[in-house]
Motif scaffolding. Structure first.
Motif, PDB file in Angstrom:
ATOM      1  N   UNK A  67     -14.910 -16.136  28.655  1.00  0.00           N
ATOM      2  CA  UNK A  67     -14.341 -16.362  27.327  1.00  0.00           C
ATOM      3  C   UNK A  67     -13.245 -15.352  27.030  1.00  0.00           C
ATOM      4  N   UNK A  68     -12.354 -15.758  26.134  1.00  0.00           N
ATOM      5  CA  UNK A  68     -11.240 -14.918  25.658  1.00  0.00           C
ATOM      6  C   UNK A  68     -11.197 -15.135  24.159  1.00  0.00           C
ATOM      7  N   UNK A  69     -11.597 -14.145  23.359  1.00  0.00           N
ATOM      8  CA  UNK A  69     -11.554 -14.242  21.905  1.00  0.00           C
ATOM      9  C   UNK A  69     -10.326 -13.495  21.413  1.00  0.00           C
TER      10      UNK A  69
ATOM     11  N   UNK B 127      -3.268 -14.836  15.160  1.00  0.00           N
ATOM     12  CA  UNK B 127      -1.947 -14.250  14.955  1.00  0.00           C
ATOM     13  C   UNK B 127      -1.427 -13.510  16.198  1.00  0.00           C
ATOM     14  N   UNK B 128      -2.281 -13.302  17.187  1.00  0.00           N
ATOM     15  CA  UNK B 128      -1.908 -12.535  18.373  1.00  0.00           C
ATOM     16  C   UNK B 128      -1.311 -13.459  19.441  1.00  0.00           C
ATOM     17  N   UNK B 129      -0.067 -13.854  19.235  1.00  0.00           N
ATOM     18  CA  UNK B 129       0.614 -14.809  20.125  1.00  0.00           C
ATOM     19  C   UNK B 129       0.684 -14.350  21.575  1.00  0.00           C
ATOM     20  N   UNK B 130       0.988 -13.076  21.869  1.00  0.00           N
ATOM     21  CA  UNK B 130       1.037 -12.676  23.282  1.00  0.00           C
ATOM     22  C   UNK B 130      -0.302 -12.858  24.004  1.00  0.00           C
TER      23      UNK B 130
ATOM     24  N   UNK C 109     -12.917 -19.494  11.690  1.00  0.00           N
ATOM     25  CA  UNK C 109     -12.095 -19.170  10.524  1.00  0.00           C
ATOM     26  C   UNK C 109     -12.568 -17.905   9.824  1.00  0.00           C
ATOM     27  N   UNK C 110     -11.620 -16.979   9.629  1.00  0.00           N
ATOM     28  CA  UNK C 110     -11.853 -15.724   8.911  1.00  0.00           C
ATOM     29  C   UNK C 110     -13.138 -15.035   9.348  1.00  0.00           C
ATOM     30  N   UNK C 111     -13.408 -15.070  10.648  1.00  0.00           N
ATOM     31  CA  UNK C 111     -14.679 -14.541  11.160  1.00  0.00           C
ATOM     32  C   UNK C 111     -14.639 -13.057  11.498  1.00  0.00           C
ATOM     33  N   UNK C 112     -13.452 -12.460  11.548  1.00  0.00           N
ATOM     34  CA  UNK C 112     -13.345 -11.080  11.989  1.00  0.00           C
ATOM     35  C   UNK C 112     -12.628 -10.242  10.944  1.00  0.00           C
ATOM     36  N   UNK C 113     -13.352  -9.290  10.369  1.00  0.00           N
ATOM     37  CA  UNK C 113     -12.779  -8.370   9.396  1.00  0.00           C
ATOM     38  C   UNK C 113     -12.234  -7.163  10.159  1.00  0.00           C
ATOM     39  N   UNK C 114     -10.923  -6.961  10.067  1.00  0.00           N
ATOM     40  CA  UNK C 114     -10.283  -5.868  10.791  1.00  0.00           C
ATOM     41  C   UNK C 114      -9.237  -5.228   9.894  1.00  0.00           C
ATOM     42  N   UNK C 115      -9.419  -3.936   9.664  1.00  0.00           N
ATOM     43  CA  UNK C 115      -8.505  -3.164   8.822  1.00  0.00           C
ATOM     44  C   UNK C 115      -8.303  -3.811   7.454  1.00  0.00           C
TER      45      UNK C 115
ATOM     46  N   UNK D 134      -8.611  -6.901   6.518  1.00  0.00           N
ATOM     47  CA  UNK D 134      -8.103  -8.271   6.476  1.00  0.00           C
ATOM     48  C   UNK D 134      -8.975  -9.164   7.361  1.00  0.00           C
ATOM     49  N   UNK D 135      -9.240 -10.366   6.876  1.00  0.00           N
ATOM     50  CA  UNK D 135     -10.014 -11.336   7.653  1.00  0.00           C
ATOM     51  C   UNK D 135      -9.086 -12.098   8.580  1.00  0.00           C
ATOM     52  N   UNK D 136      -9.480 -12.180   9.850  1.00  0.00           N
ATOM     53  CA  UNK D 136      -8.686 -12.867  10.868  1.00  0.00           C
ATOM     54  C   UNK D 136      -9.413 -14.104  11.369  1.00  0.00           C
ATOM     55  N   UNK D 137      -8.655 -15.177  11.555  1.00  0.00           N
ATOM     56  CA  UNK D 137      -9.167 -16.332  12.281  1.00  0.00           C
ATOM     57  C   UNK D 137      -9.201 -15.928  13.745  1.00  0.00           C
ATOM     58  N   UNK D 138     -10.296 -16.237  14.425  1.00  0.00           N
ATOM     59  CA  UNK D 138     -10.423 -15.911  15.838  1.00  0.00           C
ATOM     60  C   UNK D 138     -10.484 -17.196  16.653  1.00  0.00           C
ATOM     61  N   UNK D 139      -9.631 -17.278  17.663  1.00  0.00           N
ATOM     62  CA  UNK D 139      -9.638 -18.425  18.560  1.00  0.00           C
ATOM     63  C   UNK D 139     -10.552 -18.125  19.740  1.00  0.00           C
ATOM     64  N   UNK D 140     -11.268 -19.145  20.176  1.00  0.00           N
ATOM     65  CA  UNK D 140     -12.129 -19.041  21.347  1.00  0.00           C
ATOM     66  C   UNK D 140     -11.488 -19.852  22.466  1.00  0.00           C
ATOM     67  N   UNK D 141     -11.157 -19.175  23.544  1.00  0.00           N
ATOM     68  CA  UNK D 141     -10.599 -19.787  24.741  1.00  0.00           C
ATOM     69  C   UNK D 141     -11.596 -19.544  25.874  1.00  0.00           C
ATOM     70  N   UNK D 142     -11.629 -20.418  26.862  1.00  0.00           N
ATOM     71  CA  UNK D 142     -12.511 -20.174  28.004  1.00  0.00           C
ATOM     72  C   UNK D 142     -12.011 -20.900  29.234  1.00  0.00           C
TER      73      UNK D 142
END
Length: 190
Positions: free
Chosen positions: A131-133, A137-140, A157-163, A165-173
């Motif tokens: 997996x790659x989470x 917003x992290x295009x690279x 959706x909005x699963x990761x609170x970082x600094x 701000x809530x970030x949507x996290x994509x799951x790739x595998x």
């Protein structure tokens, strides 16, 4: 000590071990703002003690067969890394990740290094699913997942609170049969 060539440009992949804590901290300091845009590593490695503790945790994960961390060296300087944040050999799953300082961006180093560790995980350790989470917003990093032949499975959706701000996290595998079918064969780690 060993190193694996990442291509004709002299870049190498090496184990990132606790005795490299000072070099690791200097690397993080050079890229702290860039690395910290989406990756908590920049916040976790604030001083030499934290650098050593972070690398020691990965040494312990490696000893328990539960994770790994590798550095990417270019022109003799540590410029980034790839890791298995988690690895469950019994279940055949692992979560891969990466980071890079800005001076090394755009050279394909992370993609080449990730290919090496994923190939090792699939072929040597029997990992079935990598997996790659990644923040949406992290295009690279999303581009790396695509170059690795991964499939986007969804968005948390909005699963990761970082600094703050809530970030949507994509799951790739990528699954082992897909990886093998792509004929991606970098040099092995063992």
């Amino acid at each position: 000590m060993y190193a694996i060539s990442l291509g004709d440009d002299g870049a190498e992949l090496r184990p990132l071990e606790p005795w490299r804590a000072e070099e690791f901290l200097a690397h993080i300091d050079r890229g702290r703002e860039f690395i910290g845009a989406y990756v908590g590593l920049a916040d976790a490695v604030e001083d030499l003690a934290a650098s050593r503790a972070f690398l020691l945790r990965y040494a312990e994960k490696a000893a328990a067969d539960a994770g790994r961390i590798y550095g990417i060296w270019a022109d003799g300087k540590l410029v980034g890394g790839v890791l298995f944040r988690t690895m469950d050999v019994a279940q055949g799953t692992a979560e891969a990740g990466c980071w890079l300082e800005p001076s090394a961006a755009g050279r394909g180093l992370v993609t080449r290094a990730a290919r090496v560790i994923i190939d090792w995980a699939v072929e040597e350790r029997g990992i079935h699913r990598v997996e790659w989470l990644v923040s949406s917003a992290n295009r690279p990093s999303i581009a790396v997942a695509r170059r690795l032949g991964m499939t986007k499975e969804g968005v948390l959706r909005e699963s990761f609170l970082y600094r703050g701000k809530r970030h949507d996290m994509e799951v790739w595998s990528v699954l082992a049969p897909e990886w093998r079918a792509a004929h991606i064969n970098p040099r092995p780690l063992s």
